[in-house]
Structure formats: C-alpha cells, structure tokens
Design a protein around this motif. Structure first.
Motif, PDB file in Angstrom:
ATOM      1  N   ALA A 189      43.806  47.176  37.690  1.00  0.00           N
ATOM      2  CA  ALA A 189      43.804  46.003  38.567  1.00  0.00           C
ATOM      3  C   ALA A 189      43.988  46.410  40.021  1.00  0.00           C
ATOM      4  O   ALA A 189      43.304  45.908  40.924  1.00  0.00           O
ATOM      5  CB  ALA A 189      44.908  45.034  38.144  1.00  0.00           C
ATOM      6  N   GLY A 190      44.910  47.330  40.280  1.00  0.00           N
ATOM      7  CA  GLY A 190      45.158  47.778  41.641  1.00  0.00           C
ATOM      8  C   GLY A 190      43.979  48.542  42.223  1.00  0.00           C
ATOM      9  O   GLY A 190      43.645  48.387  43.402  1.00  0.00           O
ATOM     10  N   ALA A 191      43.348  49.366  41.403  1.00  0.00           N
ATOM     11  CA  ALA A 191      42.197  50.154  41.862  1.00  0.00           C
ATOM     12  C   ALA A 191      41.026  49.263  42.237  1.00  0.00           C
ATOM     13  O   ALA A 191      40.267  49.563  43.162  1.00  0.00           O
ATOM     14  CB  ALA A 191      41.786  51.144  40.778  1.00  0.00           C
ATOM     15  N   LEU A 192      40.880  48.147  41.509  1.00  0.00           N
ATOM     16  CA  LEU A 192      39.742  47.242  41.736  1.00  0.00           C
ATOM     17  C   LEU A 192      40.063  46.110  42.702  1.00  0.00           C
ATOM     18  O   LEU A 192      39.147  45.447  43.211  1.00  0.00           O
ATOM     19  CB  LEU A 192      39.296  46.652  40.391  1.00  0.00           C
ATOM     20  N   GLY A 193      41.333  45.843  42.927  1.00  0.00           N
ATOM     21  CA  GLY A 193      41.716  44.746  43.814  1.00  0.00           C
ATOM     22  C   GLY A 193      41.532  43.384  43.183  1.00  0.00           C
ATOM     23  O   GLY A 193      41.225  42.409  43.881  1.00  0.00           O
ATOM     24  N   ILE A 194      41.710  43.296  41.853  1.00  0.00           N
ATOM     25  CA  ILE A 194      41.569  42.021  41.155  1.00  0.00           C
ATOM     26  C   ILE A 194      42.847  41.720  40.377  1.00  0.00           C
ATOM     27  O   ILE A 194      43.706  42.595  40.204  1.00  0.00           O
ATOM     28  CB  ILE A 194      40.363  42.023  40.188  1.00  0.00           C
ATOM     29  N   ARG A 247      40.104  39.564  45.482  1.00  0.00           N
ATOM     30  CA  ARG A 247      38.714  39.114  45.399  1.00  0.00           C
ATOM     31  C   ARG A 247      38.449  38.692  43.967  1.00  0.00           C
ATOM     32  O   ARG A 247      39.193  39.068  43.048  1.00  0.00           O
ATOM     33  CB  ARG A 247      37.754  40.235  45.799  1.00  0.00           C
ATOM     34  N   PRO A 248      37.384  37.923  43.708  1.00  0.00           N
ATOM     35  CA  PRO A 248      37.041  37.579  42.328  1.00  0.00           C
ATOM     36  C   PRO A 248      36.526  38.818  41.591  1.00  0.00           C
ATOM     37  O   PRO A 248      35.897  39.697  42.183  1.00  0.00           O
ATOM     38  CB  PRO A 248      35.919  36.535  42.489  1.00  0.00           C
ATOM     39  N   ALA A 249      36.800  38.879  40.306  1.00  0.00           N
ATOM     40  CA  ALA A 249      36.238  39.956  39.491  1.00  0.00           C
ATOM     41  C   ALA A 249      34.734  39.768  39.373  1.00  0.00           C
ATOM     42  O   ALA A 249      34.242  38.640  39.295  1.00  0.00           O
ATOM     43  CB  ALA A 249      36.874  39.949  38.103  1.00  0.00           C
ATOM     44  N   GLU A 250      33.983  40.866  39.373  1.00  0.00           N
ATOM     45  CA  GLU A 250      32.535  40.822  39.272  1.00  0.00           C
ATOM     46  C   GLU A 250      32.075  41.778  38.169  1.00  0.00           C
ATOM     47  O   GLU A 250      32.807  42.708  37.807  1.00  0.00           O
ATOM     48  CB  GLU A 250      31.907  41.210  40.600  1.00  0.00           C
ATOM     49  N   PRO A 251      30.879  41.561  37.614  1.00  0.00           N
ATOM     50  CA  PRO A 251      30.412  42.414  36.511  1.00  0.00           C
ATOM     51  C   PRO A 251      30.481  43.904  36.799  1.00  0.00           C
ATOM     52  O   PRO A 251      30.777  44.706  35.899  1.00  0.00           O
ATOM     53  CB  PRO A 251      28.966  41.948  36.302  1.00  0.00           C
ATOM     54  N   SER A 277      34.820  31.813  31.436  1.00  0.00           N
ATOM     55  CA  SER A 277      33.837  31.897  32.511  1.00  0.00           C
ATOM     56  C   SER A 277      33.357  33.342  32.633  1.00  0.00           C
ATOM     57  O   SER A 277      33.924  34.265  32.009  1.00  0.00           O
ATOM     58  CB  SER A 277      34.467  31.455  33.834  1.00  0.00           C
ATOM     59  N   ALA A 278      32.337  33.560  33.446  1.00  0.00           N
ATOM     60  CA  ALA A 278      31.821  34.919  33.644  1.00  0.00           C
ATOM     61  C   ALA A 278      32.902  35.828  34.224  1.00  0.00           C
ATOM     62  O   ALA A 278      33.032  36.992  33.828  1.00  0.00           O
ATOM     63  CB  ALA A 278      30.603  34.881  34.561  1.00  0.00           C
ATOM     64  N   GLU A 279      33.693  35.297  35.146  1.00  0.00           N
ATOM     65  CA  GLU A 279      34.768  36.110  35.728  1.00  0.00           C
ATOM     66  C   GLU A 279      35.829  36.429  34.680  1.00  0.00           C
ATOM     67  O   GLU A 279      36.341  37.560  34.628  1.00  0.00           O
ATOM     68  CB  GLU A 279      35.411  35.388  36.914  1.00  0.00           C
ATOM     69  N   GLU A 280      36.162  35.467  33.839  1.00  0.00           N
ATOM     70  CA  GLU A 280      37.165  35.700  32.800  1.00  0.00           C
ATOM     71  C   GLU A 280      36.662  36.707  31.768  1.00  0.00           C
ATOM     72  O   GLU A 280      37.446  37.517  31.255  1.00  0.00           O
ATOM     73  CB  GLU A 280      37.537  34.379  32.129  1.00  0.00           C
TER      74      GLU A 280
END
Length: 322
Positions: A257-262, A285-289, A138-141
C-alpha cells in the motif's frame, strides 16, 4: 549445499513453468486429506465448543506431521536407491511447493479483464483468489483485493516456503504447506469453524510470524529497486503493519500500500458475513489496474531477494558447522 542448489533449481522451475493444470499437485492431496479427516473427526467428537476444539487440534497436528513424515520417508528411500534420484525428487517437490509464477499468472488474469473493461469477468476471476464476496465490487475494489492477495501471498506462497525449505528441506516445506492449507480450508471465524479451525489458524499465525515480517521488509526493498515509493512503503509498513485481524497479513499489505500510494483493507463481506477490518495505507490516489502488475513486480523481486538472503544464511551456517 545440495539442498540449497535443489531449492534454487526448484525456484527457477517455478518461475519458468508455474503450476500446469495437468500436473498432479501434492497440495491437492493434502486438501483431500484435510476434508476426509475433518469429516471423520466431526463424526467422532461431539458438536460442542470443547469437542470441536479437540477435534481441530487433532486435525492441526496430524496433517502437517503426516506431510512431513511421508515426504521425508519417500526422500529417504530415494536416497538409498540413488543420490541423484533423491536430488531430482527434492528439486521437483521444491518447485511444486513454491507459487510465485502461479500467483503472477492468476492475478494477471484479473488485470487483463480490468484493462479490457470487463468488470464482470474481473469479479469472477478474482473470486478464485479471495474469500470475500466479489459480485458487487467496483473496479477499484477488485484492483485493491487483487493487490492485497498478491502482497499477502508473497509471504504465504514464496517467502515462507523458501524459509522452511532452506531450513529443513522438502519435508519441512510440505509441513508448512499443510499448515497453510489447513488455515485456508478451516481457519475461518464463522459458525462452522470458529472452534474446529482455531488450532489450525493459530498454528498458521505462528509459523508465518517471522517470514511475514521479513517479507514486508523485502517488499519495501523491492519498491526501492523498482522505482516505486520505497520511503512510503517503509513508512506505511512501520505504521500499519498490525492493522489487520490476522497478525501477519498487514505486514506485507502495508508495504504494498505504501509503495503504491493507495489504501487497502477495510470492511468486506465474507461468506455472507460482514467482516470489519481497519484500513491500511493512505488514499493518496485511487487504485488503478496497473497497480496489479506493479505489485507482481514487487512480489517477484522480493521472491528473488528471499532466495538470495535465506540461501546465503544457510550457506554461512553450513560452513560454520563444518
């Protein structure tokens, strides 16, 4: 002092020009040498666990050693001809050993496809960067996979090469690149390379052990500097830095991952085989582009901090030894 200046100039050249496709690259030669020696060794040794293990040890020793000796010999010859010839060659090779700009450019291509809503294009572009199957992501993956590869390669492509360049100059830098290339080509846990690639994979784990942990800390510092969640980066780094089949990959991925919260990691398909891996970070939160350029920012900041830190350390050691 001259090696420090040479590596610093090589770092700047990499940031400015990246890896032009028309420019012959020594790592390509290393890759071809690995393929040829692998083919030769497989013909000479029995296709048994013991035979493949012995052949793999020979491969893991010969390629890095030849890379070190060949580059060192050429640099020594250049030095005897002219100091400035040595300096230019050492600087140019330092530039080729580093990969910050290339990593940023290639990951940004994935980001541009995602930002344009072209998932198929993003999957295809990502397939050039990762070993996992991308056709069903998926786009998130896709975003998560790109963030992971940027975070992991911040160490493999910049921090670790800088560490070895400033420790032993270009010869040690090429020795490291040979070890890293071996791991990327034969260091798989599949039927073909389980025994043959074991020595290469273990060697890569060993030489990346310290640089990866330093890089995880530098990515955390970068998160603070860039206004990201530095506290989260440090918290997840401490908690999840060993959540990976590799002893080194999660060191940097956890900080990102920790810096982005994903949440990164998890189970994926590699070369038709399902590989189960633990998760890294919290799914706040979901990962975003946009997480891709954010990770690139951390990568570039950590790269600069690596040069500054390792450079100062080398300068101090040189002054103390005088």
């Amino acid at each position: 002092m001259w090696i420090l200046l040479s590596v610093a100039l090589g770092f700047l050249l990499d940031l400015c020009f990246g890896d032009p496709v028309w420019l012959p690259h020594p790592v390509v030669l290393i890759g071809k040498s690995i393929s040829r020696l692998e083919k030769f060794l497989r013909q000479k040794f029995p296709q048994t666990p013991a035979g493949e293990t012995k052949a793999g040890v020979i491969l893991a020793v010969c390629i890095p050693l030849c890379s070190l000796l060949l580059s060192g010999g050429i640099l020594l010859l250049a030095y005897h001809i002219s100091f400035w010839l040595w300096f230019v060659l050492h600087t140019f090779w330092s530039y080729q050993i580093l990969a910050a700009r290339c990593l940023e450019q290639e990951s940004r291509k994935v980001y541009r496809f995602l930002a344009a809503g072209d998932l198929s294009g993003a999957r295809t572009q990502l397939s050039y960067l990762v070993g996992r199957e991308t056709s069903q992501l998926s786009a998130e993956e896709v975003t998560k996979a790109c963030v992971e590869t940027v975070a992991e390669n911040t160490s493999d492509g910049v921090t670790a090469p800088l560490f070895y360049l400033l420790l032993g100059g270009v010869p040690l830098g090429f020795c490291y690149k040979a070890i890293n290339t071996l791991d990327s080509m034969v260091g798989y846990r599949n039927a073909k390379y389980l025994f043959f690639g074991r020595a290469s994979a273990k060697t890569d784990d060993a030489v990346n052990w310290l640089p990866a942990r330093i890089c995880g800390v530098l990515l955390t510092v970068s998160a603070f500097l860039l206004g990201l969640d530095g506290k989260g980066a440090w918290r997840i780094f401490r908690r999840d830095r060993n959540n990976h089949l590799s002893p080194n990959s999660a060191q940097t991925e956890s900080a990102a991952a920790g810096a982005l919260g994903i949440q990164l990691g998890g189970t994926h398909v590699y070369f038709g085989e399902v590989v189960e891996k633990p998760t890294i970070g919290n799914a706040d939160r979901p990962a975003e582009p946009e997480d891709i350029p954010r990770t690139n920012g951390m990568m570039l900041a950590a790269s600069g901090l690596s040069l500054l830190g390792f450079g100062l350390l080398r300068l101090v050691v040189v002054l103390l030894l005088r």
